[in-house]
Design a protein around this motif. Structure first.
Motif, mmCIF file in Angstrom:
data_model
loop_
_atom_site.group_PDB
_atom_site.id
_atom_site.type_symbol
_atom_site.label_atom_id
_atom_site.label_comp_id
_atom_site.label_asym_id
_atom_site.label_seq_id
_atom_site.Cartn_x
_atom_site.Cartn_y
_atom_site.Cartn_z
ATOM 1 N N ILE B 39 0.810 -1.404 -0.052
ATOM 2 C CA ILE B 39 0.102 -0.112 0.149
ATOM 3 C C ILE B 39 0.953 1.243 -0.130
ATOM 4 N N ALA B 40 1.972 1.182 -0.414
ATOM 5 C CA ALA B 40 2.953 2.284 -0.605
ATOM 6 C C ALA B 40 3.144 3.025 0.844
ATOM 7 N N GLN B 41 3.362 2.135 1.592
ATOM 8 C CA GLN B 41 3.630 2.731 2.970
ATOM 9 C C GLN B 41 5.220 2.377 3.443
ATOM 10 N N ALA B 53 11.354 7.461 -9.176
ATOM 11 C CA ALA B 53 10.953 6.392 -8.253
ATOM 12 C C ALA B 53 9.404 6.108 -8.154
ATOM 13 N N VAL B 54 8.828 5.017 -8.221
ATOM 14 C CA VAL B 54 7.566 4.880 -8.136
ATOM 15 C C VAL B 54 7.445 3.324 -7.162
ATOM 16 N N ARG B 55 6.510 3.562 -6.379
ATOM 17 C CA ARG B 55 6.156 2.379 -5.677
ATOM 18 C C ARG B 55 5.499 1.292 -6.579
ATOM 19 N N GLN B 106 15.499 4.556 -4.705
ATOM 20 C CA GLN B 106 14.937 5.689 -4.567
ATOM 21 C C GLN B 106 16.281 6.732 -4.562
ATOM 22 N N ASP B 123 17.071 13.216 3.820
ATOM 23 C CA ASP B 123 16.057 12.751 5.057
ATOM 24 C C ASP B 123 14.447 13.086 4.175
ATOM 25 N N ALA B 124 14.363 14.058 3.718
ATOM 26 C CA ALA B 124 13.119 14.480 3.116
ATOM 27 C C ALA B 124 12.775 13.230 2.187
ATOM 28 N N VAL B 125 13.741 12.865 1.181
ATOM 29 C CA VAL B 125 13.487 12.095 0.088
ATOM 30 C C VAL B 125 13.328 10.711 0.322
ATOM 31 N N SER B 127 12.569 9.450 3.393
ATOM 32 C CA SER B 127 11.652 9.112 4.595
ATOM 33 C C SER B 127 10.692 8.145 4.126
ATOM 34 N N GLY B 128 10.353 7.963 2.994
ATOM 35 C CA GLY B 128 9.331 7.046 2.578
ATOM 36 C C GLY B 128 9.923 5.809 2.461
#
Lengths: 207, 153
Positions: B39-41, B53-55, B106, B123-125, B127-128
């Motif tokens: 679920i892209a988490q 980058a794509v989930r 990523q 960190d911003a990029v 963090s996912g």
């Protein structure tokens, strides 16, 4: 892999939640047919929508941080994953919204049925412009913004209604799927209220 | 339908709404992208679509729209590693390793967009992309090391 399980879950949810474009009509009331009082009534319903988390969560201001809330999230909190939408409002400067909120080009019905999955529509995911900062704002503040051409994209009430018709993320707000609470009323009712408010002269409670 | 993965055209016969991740792993046997959450988490399934980058768990294969898919198998080879892969080995980033292909994809996308990212940008990029082993300090170090490598080439 859990694909068969997910299919079973989706099928078990019964009514499919569509992420498709919802057909609406833009038919404003006749000029002069809506009193200021009725316009304020319409506005109060518009505010129920604009102040609702389903809308306001992506109408955050200079923080650039979308919000999460809903029955399964408890209290409202910033979007996980340190998401910052940036000046682009699409995360171009950092992590793009579309990395997870993929664009759904084909017309398939179950795009947003899975709880907690990143919602997707047939357009790029993004936050509202920073000027449309609604999160935690009062009815007076949002009303003042929406009728201010300098902060509403130079739109009339009819333009706002057309915007609601064309922006598919806004359509999603009324059929969010995945157990999410939809925005109040229906998209058509919301458009009708915007149009009535416009014909009444865009009155605000603070007038 | 035909899709392009790691520079090769591949013919597949699947449901239109099958997530790309399922296509890659179950239909094409490309096992680098991992199933973490679906679920892209978590980011374990991250691939590139036309370099972005794509989930892959969140992209229906019918929504690829002709995009070129790159998995970690296509990022570099054992004989010619991508700078991010080199840095990952030198910094010994991985612990259990399950999330690492997603982390690397990523990071490669990040460096393509910003060749010299700050710690805050990293960190911003990143963090996912979750890592249950907590290798985040080594991930950040490897991204900076890879940035240096890319600038030297």
């Amino acid at each position: 892999m859990k694909y068969p399980l997910l299919v079973a879950v989706i099928l078990g949810m019964g009514s499919a939640v569509l992420a498709r474009e919802t057909a609406v009509e833009i038919v404003p009331p006749a000029e002069g047919s809506v009193s200021v009082e009725d316009g304020l009534d319409a506005w109060s319903r518009v505010y129920e929508v604009t102040g609702h988390p389903r809308c306001a969560n992506c109408h955050t201001g200079p923080s650039d941080r979308p919000m999460w809330s809903g029955p399964t999230y408890g209290e409202t909190r910033p979007h996980g994953m340190n998401i910052q939408a940036g000046e682009s409002r699409m995360g171009i400067e950092n992590l793009q919204c579309s990395t997870c909120h993929t664009t759904k080009d084909e017309d398939w019905d179950n795009a947003n049925d899975i709880p907690h999955a990143a919602p997707r529509v047939a357009m790029g995911w993004q936050l509202a412009p920073v000027e449309a900062d609604w999160f935690g704002r009062s009815t007076e503040e949002i009303c003042a913004q929406l009728r201010d051409p300098d902060r509403n994209g130079g739109r009339t009430a009819i333009d706002l209604a057309e915007h609601l018709n064309h922006d598919l993320i806004l359509h999603w707000a009324w059929s969010p799927g995945g157990g999410r609470e939809p925005a109040p009323y229906s998209l058509q009712e919301h458009i009708n209220d915007i149009l009535a408010w416009g014909v009444a002269g865009m009155p605000c409670p603070q007038d | 339908m035909e899709i392009s993965v790691n520079g090769e055209k591949r013919e597949i016969d699947v449901a239109l709404d099958m997530p790309l991740l399922w296509v890659l792993r179950d239909e094409l046997g490309i096992m680098g992208p991992k199933y973490g959450c679906g679920i892209a988490q978590c980011g374990a399934c991250t691939v590139h679509i036309d370099g972005m980058a794509v989930r892959s768990c969140q992209l229906a294969v019918s929504d690829l729209a002709g995009g070129e898919v790159t998995t970690i198998e296509g990022l570099g080879t054992p004989d010619a590693l991508h700078a991010v892969q080199e840095a990952w080995i030198e910094e010994q980033v991985a612990q259990c390793g399950y999330c690492q292909s997603g982390q690397i994809m990523q990071a490669a996308s990040l460096l393509d967009a910003d060749p010299a990212p700050s710690d805050e940008k990293i960190d911003a990029v990143m963090s996912g992309n979750l890592c249950r082993c907590g290798t985040y300090p080594r991930i950040r170090a490897a991204v900076k090391s890879a940035a240096t490598k890319l600038q030297e080439t």
